[in-house]
Design a protein around this motif. Structure first.
Motif, PDB file in Angstrom:
ATOM      1  N   THR A 156      13.018  19.389 -13.878  1.00 28.11           N
ATOM      2  CA  THR A 156      14.072  18.339 -13.901  1.00 28.11           C
ATOM      3  C   THR A 156      15.339  18.793 -13.389  1.00 28.11           C
ATOM      4  OG1 THR A 156      12.453  17.507 -15.802  1.00 28.11           O
ATOM      5  CG2 THR A 156      14.834  16.508 -15.596  1.00 28.11           C
ATOM      6  N   LEU A 157      15.889  19.717 -13.925  1.00 23.43           N
ATOM      7  CA  LEU A 157      17.051  20.177 -13.489  1.00 23.43           C
ATOM      8  C   LEU A 157      17.279  20.503 -11.909  1.00 23.43           C
ATOM      9  CD1 LEU A 157      18.763  22.336 -16.026  1.00 23.43           C
ATOM     10  CD2 LEU A 157      19.191  19.905 -15.725  1.00 23.43           C
ATOM     11  N   LEU A 158      16.146  21.085 -11.462  1.00 25.40           N
ATOM     12  CA  LEU A 158      16.168  21.305 -10.052  1.00 25.40           C
ATOM     13  C   LEU A 158      16.199  19.875  -9.192  1.00 25.40           C
ATOM     14  CD1 LEU A 158      15.589  22.643  -7.397  1.00 25.40           C
ATOM     15  CD2 LEU A 158      13.014  22.620  -8.003  1.00 25.40           C
ATOM     16  N   PHE A 159      15.549  18.892  -9.583  1.00 21.77           N
ATOM     17  CA  PHE A 159      15.610  17.561  -9.096  1.00 21.77           C
ATOM     18  C   PHE A 159      16.893  16.926  -9.159  1.00 21.77           C
ATOM     19  CE2 PHE A 159      15.363  13.157  -9.876  1.00 21.77           C
ATOM     20  CZ  PHE A 159      14.891  12.584  -8.590  1.00 21.77           C
ATOM     21  N   PRO A 217       0.873  -1.135  -0.091  1.00 24.77           N
ATOM     22  CA  PRO A 217      -0.010   0.042  -0.038  1.00 24.77           C
ATOM     23  C   PRO A 217       0.737   1.186   0.009  1.00 24.77           C
ATOM     24  CG  PRO A 217      -0.819  -1.633   1.572  1.00 24.77           C
ATOM     25  CD  PRO A 217       0.291  -1.982   0.964  1.00 24.77           C
ATOM     26  N   MET A 218       1.884   1.305   0.768  1.00 25.33           N
ATOM     27  CA  MET A 218       2.862   2.232   0.831  1.00 25.33           C
ATOM     28  C   MET A 218       3.547   2.694  -0.616  1.00 25.33           C
ATOM     29  SD  MET A 218       6.257   3.384   0.890  1.00 25.33           S
ATOM     30  CE  MET A 218       7.086   2.007   1.684  1.00 25.33           C
ATOM     31  N   LEU A 219       3.930   1.455  -1.299  1.00 22.55           N
ATOM     32  CA  LEU A 219       4.357   1.836  -2.614  1.00 22.55           C
ATOM     33  C   LEU A 219       3.531   2.335  -3.602  1.00 22.55           C
ATOM     34  CD1 LEU A 219       6.781  -1.291  -2.432  1.00 22.55           C
ATOM     35  CD2 LEU A 219       7.416   0.729  -1.922  1.00 22.55           C
ATOM     36  N   VAL A 220       2.208   1.699  -3.479  1.00 19.46           N
ATOM     37  CA  VAL A 220       1.266   2.179  -4.504  1.00 19.46           C
ATOM     38  C   VAL A 220       1.047   3.608  -4.181  1.00 19.46           C
ATOM     39  CG1 VAL A 220      -0.942   1.892  -5.073  1.00 19.46           C
ATOM     40  CG2 VAL A 220       0.437   0.006  -4.727  1.00 19.46           C
ATOM     41  N   GLY A 221       1.101   4.145  -2.928  1.00 14.69           N
ATOM     42  CA  GLY A 221       0.618   5.502  -2.541  1.00 14.69           C
ATOM     43  C   GLY A 221       1.582   6.353  -3.127  1.00 14.69           C
ATOM     44  N   LEU A 222       3.129   5.832  -2.802  1.00 15.11           N
ATOM     45  CA  LEU A 222       4.355   6.579  -3.477  1.00 15.11           C
ATOM     46  C   LEU A 222       4.409   6.846  -4.832  1.00 15.11           C
ATOM     47  CD1 LEU A 222       6.955   7.958  -2.220  1.00 15.11           C
ATOM     48  CD2 LEU A 222       7.829   5.668  -2.631  1.00 15.11           C
ATOM     49  N   THR A 223       4.010   5.756  -5.458  1.00 13.73           N
ATOM     50  CA  THR A 223       4.008   5.794  -7.024  1.00 13.73           C
ATOM     51  C   THR A 223       2.866   6.936  -7.489  1.00 13.73           C
ATOM     52  OG1 THR A 223       4.659   3.472  -7.047  1.00 13.73           O
ATOM     53  CG2 THR A 223       3.531   4.572  -8.999  1.00 13.73           C
ATOM     54  N   VAL A 224       1.806   6.910  -6.843  1.00 14.31           N
ATOM     55  CA  VAL A 224       0.590   7.618  -7.400  1.00 14.31           C
ATOM     56  C   VAL A 224       1.196   9.270  -7.082  1.00 14.31           C
ATOM     57  CG1 VAL A 224      -1.667   8.348  -6.902  1.00 14.31           C
ATOM     58  CG2 VAL A 224      -1.059   5.891  -7.122  1.00 14.31           C
ATOM     59  N   VAL A 225       1.696   9.626  -5.591  1.00 10.13           N
ATOM     60  CA  VAL A 225       1.934  10.961  -5.336  1.00 10.13           C
ATOM     61  C   VAL A 225       3.259  11.283  -5.468  1.00 10.13           C
ATOM     62  CG1 VAL A 225       0.087  10.617  -3.591  1.00 10.13           C
ATOM     63  CG2 VAL A 225       2.407  10.419  -2.899  1.00 10.13           C
ATOM     64  N   ALA A 226       4.161  10.535  -6.075  1.00 13.23           N
ATOM     65  CA  ALA A 226       5.634  11.102  -6.130  1.00 13.23           C
ATOM     66  C   ALA A 226       6.072  10.518  -7.439  1.00 13.23           C
ATOM     67  CB  ALA A 226       6.176  10.509  -4.924  1.00 13.23           C
ATOM     68  N   PRO A 241       4.202  11.607 -10.792  1.00 12.32           N
ATOM     69  CA  PRO A 241       4.175  13.226 -11.251  1.00 12.32           C
ATOM     70  C   PRO A 241       5.640  13.520 -11.676  1.00 12.32           C
ATOM     71  CG  PRO A 241       3.022  13.067  -8.982  1.00 12.32           C
ATOM     72  CD  PRO A 241       3.240  11.761  -9.350  1.00 12.32           C
ATOM     73  N   LEU A 242       6.655  13.068 -10.987  1.00 14.97           N
ATOM     74  CA  LEU A 242       8.111  13.120 -11.101  1.00 14.97           C
ATOM     75  C   LEU A 242       8.221  12.700 -12.700  1.00 14.97           C
ATOM     76  CD1 LEU A 242      10.973  14.217 -10.631  1.00 14.97           C
ATOM     77  CD2 LEU A 242      11.252  11.930  -9.530  1.00 14.97           C
ATOM     78  N   ALA A 243       7.811  11.378 -13.082  1.00 18.39           N
ATOM     79  CA  ALA A 243       7.861  10.878 -14.480  1.00 18.39           C
ATOM     80  C   ALA A 243       7.378  11.787 -15.496  1.00 18.39           C
ATOM     81  CB  ALA A 243       7.235   9.350 -14.451  1.00 18.39           C
ATOM     82  N   ARG A 244       6.204  12.031 -15.247  1.00 20.77           N
ATOM     83  CA  ARG A 244       5.269  13.148 -16.173  1.00 20.77           C
ATOM     84  C   ARG A 244       6.288  14.404 -16.367  1.00 20.77           C
ATOM     85  NH1 ARG A 244       1.845  11.625 -19.903  1.00 20.77           N
ATOM     86  NH2 ARG A 244       0.517  13.840 -19.653  1.00 20.77           N
ATOM     87  N   THR A 245       6.616  15.056 -15.203  1.00 21.43           N
ATOM     88  CA  THR A 245       7.544  16.208 -15.379  1.00 21.43           C
ATOM     89  C   THR A 245       8.717  16.001 -16.283  1.00 21.43           C
ATOM     90  OG1 THR A 245       6.844  16.869 -13.123  1.00 21.43           O
ATOM     91  CG2 THR A 245       8.816  17.908 -13.875  1.00 21.43           C
ATOM     92  N   VAL A 246       9.381  15.046 -16.005  1.00 23.17           N
ATOM     93  CA  VAL A 246      10.610  14.634 -16.964  1.00 23.17           C
ATOM     94  C   VAL A 246      10.271  14.435 -18.232  1.00 23.17           C
ATOM     95  CG1 VAL A 246      12.458  12.989 -17.400  1.00 23.17           C
ATOM     96  CG2 VAL A 246      11.830  13.648 -15.047  1.00 23.17           C
ATOM     97  N   PHE A 247       9.033  13.920 -18.738  1.00 22.88           N
ATOM     98  CA  PHE A 247       8.863  13.603 -19.844  1.00 22.88           C
ATOM     99  C   PHE A 247       8.072  14.980 -20.612  1.00 22.88           C
ATOM    100  CE2 PHE A 247       4.800  13.151 -22.636  1.00 22.88           C
ATOM    101  CZ  PHE A 247       5.376  12.229 -23.575  1.00 22.88           C
ATOM    102  N   TYR A 248       7.615  15.874 -19.747  1.00 22.34           N
ATOM    103  CA  TYR A 248       6.975  17.071 -20.411  1.00 22.34           C
ATOM    104  C   TYR A 248       8.345  17.933 -20.715  1.00 22.34           C
ATOM    105  CZ  TYR A 248       1.957  16.840 -19.838  1.00 22.34           C
ATOM    106  OH  TYR A 248       0.670  16.537 -19.961  1.00 22.34           O
ATOM    107  N   ALA A 249       9.713  17.724 -19.948  1.00 18.13           N
ATOM    108  CA  ALA A 249      10.581  18.486 -20.083  1.00 18.13           C
ATOM    109  C   ALA A 249      11.267  18.498 -21.726  1.00 18.13           C
ATOM    110  CB  ALA A 249      11.745  18.060 -19.200  1.00 18.13           C
ATOM    111  N   PHE A 250      10.792  17.441 -22.386  1.00 15.70           N
ATOM    112  CA  PHE A 250      11.482  17.192 -23.793  1.00 15.70           C
ATOM    113  C   PHE A 250      10.013  17.050 -24.987  1.00 15.70           C
ATOM    114  CE2 PHE A 250      13.699  14.388 -20.710  1.00 15.70           C
ATOM    115  CZ  PHE A 250      14.901  14.725 -21.118  1.00 15.70           C
ATOM    116  N   THR A 251       9.086  18.214 -24.388  1.00 15.33           N
ATOM    117  CA  THR A 251       8.117  18.700 -25.222  1.00 15.33           C
ATOM    118  C   THR A 251       7.796  20.067 -25.290  1.00 15.33           C
ATOM    119  OG1 THR A 251       6.464  18.474 -23.425  1.00 15.33           O
ATOM    120  CG2 THR A 251       7.013  16.581 -24.631  1.00 15.33           C
TER     121      THR A 251
END
Length: 309
Positions: free
Chosen positions: A283-286, A23-32, A35-45
Motif C-alpha cells: 500500500t505504501l509502495l502504491f 467491458p473494459m471497465l469491468v475487466g479493469l475492476t476485476v484485474v486491477a 486486487p488493489l482494494a483487497r491489498t489495502v484492506f489486508y494492510a489493516f489486518t
C-alpha cells in the motif's frame, strides 16, 4: 426543436460510449481495482499467508504502533526506508541513463546511413529479451569467478583481480541500474524516434541556411519539439522503475544494498508469510508511486503553462 434534437443526440452518444467502455471497465475492476482494494484492506489486518481468511482488524498497527515507549511498524522499520531510498536511487539512475542514451540512439537511427535498418533491428534486441532471461544472463556475465565481464577486463589489462559486481555493496546497485538501462533504453529510443520522424523539416532547412550549429539546433529546435514524447517516456519508465522487482530480485535476491520496495513487500508476504504487513508495504509502495507521478506531472504542467505565457 433543433436544439432539443442535438441534446438528445448528444445523450445517445454518451450512452453508446459508456456501453463500449463497460467491458473494459469491468475487466479493469476485476484485474486491477479489486486486487488493489483487497491489498489495502489486508494492510489493516493481521492476516497470514497460511490462513488469509482468518484475520483480525488491527487498524494502523502495521504502519505504526507504540508499545511500552517503543514504536513498531512499517514506517519505523529502517529496512523499509532503506528499500525506499534504494528504489528512488534505482529509478533516478536508470531513467536518467535511459533517457540520455535513448535520445542519442534515436538521433542515430533517424539519420541516413548505410545499414540503418540493420542498426534499428539490433537496437531492439535487448528490449525483445524477457527481463527474467536478461537479468539471469547478466548475473552470469557479472559473476566474479567465471563471468565474461571480468574475463574481458582482465584480458584487456583494465583490472588485475576479478571484481565481485553482485556481491560488493558498493557495486551492486550500479550493476543493476546498468543492466536495467541496457534492457529498456530501446523503449525510450523508439518513442523519441517516432517523435523525431514527425518534426517539420522547414525548421531544420532554415537553420541550415542560417548556418546554425547542430548543437544549437538540437537544444533550440529538436529538444523542445520532442519534449512531449520524452515526457511520456519518462512517466512510463518512472512507473516501471519505482515498482521494479524482477531484475533486482533475480540478480541480487534480498540483499539490503539493492532491496527495493517491491522486494521488501515480497519478503514480508512470502518469506515471512505476513499478509497484513506485506500488504501494508504494498500500500505504501502504491502511495509513493502515485505521489511521485503526480509530482512529476504537476511540475511538467507548470512548466508548460509557464512556456505558454
Amino acid at each position: 426543436m433543433a436544439e432539443g434534437q442535438a441534446s438528445s443526440h448528444r445523450k445517445r452518444r454518451v450512452r453508446t460510449a459508456w456501453l463500449f467502455l463497460a467491458p473494459m471497465l469491468v475487466g479493469l475492476t476485476v484485474v486491477a481495482i479489486w486486487p488493489l482494494a483487497r491489498t489495502v484492506f489486508y494492510a489493516f489486518t493481521d492476516a497470514s499467508l497460511s490462513a488469509p481468511g482468518d484475520y483480525a482488524f488491527l487498524g494502523f498497527e502495521n504502519f505504526a504502533v507504540e508499545e511500552d515507549g517503543y514504536w513498531y511498524g512499517l514506517i519505523t522499520d529502517p529496512l523499509w526506508w532503506n528499500a525506499v531510498w534504494n528504489t528512488l536511487v534505482f529509478a533516478a539512475g536508470s531513467v536518467a541513463i535511459e533517457v540520455a542514451l535513448g535520445v542519442i540512439l534515436a538521433l542515430v537511427m533517424n539519420a541516413e546511413f548505410p545499414g540503418r535498418a540493420l542498426f534499428r533491428a539490433a537496437v531492439l534486441i535487448p528490449w525483445a529479451i524477457p527481463t527474467v532471461v536478461s537479468a539471469k544472463m547478466w548475473a552470469w556475465m557479472l559473476h566474479d569467478q567465471f563471468g565474461v565481464v571480468n574475463h574481458t577486463l582482465m584480458t584487456l589489462g583494465l583490472i588485475s583481480t576479478p571484481i565481485a559486481w553482485l556481491a560488493d555493496p558498493d557495486l551492486t546497485m550500479l550493476s543493476v541500474i546498468l543492466v536495467d538501462a541496457w534492457k529498456t533504453t530501446p523503449f525510450v529510443a523508439l518513442l523519441v524516434l517516432a517523435a523525431l520522424q514527425m518534426l517539420p523539416k522547414d525548421c531544420y532547412e532554415a537553420a541550415r541556411v542560417d548556418g546554425v550549429h547542430p548543437i544549437k539546433v538540437f537544444f533550440g529546435i529538436t529538444l523542445p519539439l520532442i519534449r512531449p514524447a520524452l515526457t511520456v517516456a519518462v512517466i512510463f519508465r518512472l512507473l516501471d522503475a519505482l515498482r521494479v522487482f524482477d531484475v533486482v530480485y533475480i540478480m541480487t535476491g534480498n540483499a539490503e544494498s539493492t532491496m527495493t520496495m517491491s522486494v521488501y513487500a515480497r519478503q514480508q508476504l512470502v518469506d515471512f508469510q505476513d499478509v497484513g504487513y506485506g500488504s501494508a508495504a504494498s500500500t505504501l509502495l502504491f502511495m509513493v508511486i502515485a505521489f511521485m507521478t503526480a509530482l512529476y506531472l504537476t511540475a511538467m504542467r507548470a512548466d508548460v503553462m509557464k512556456e505558454g505565457r
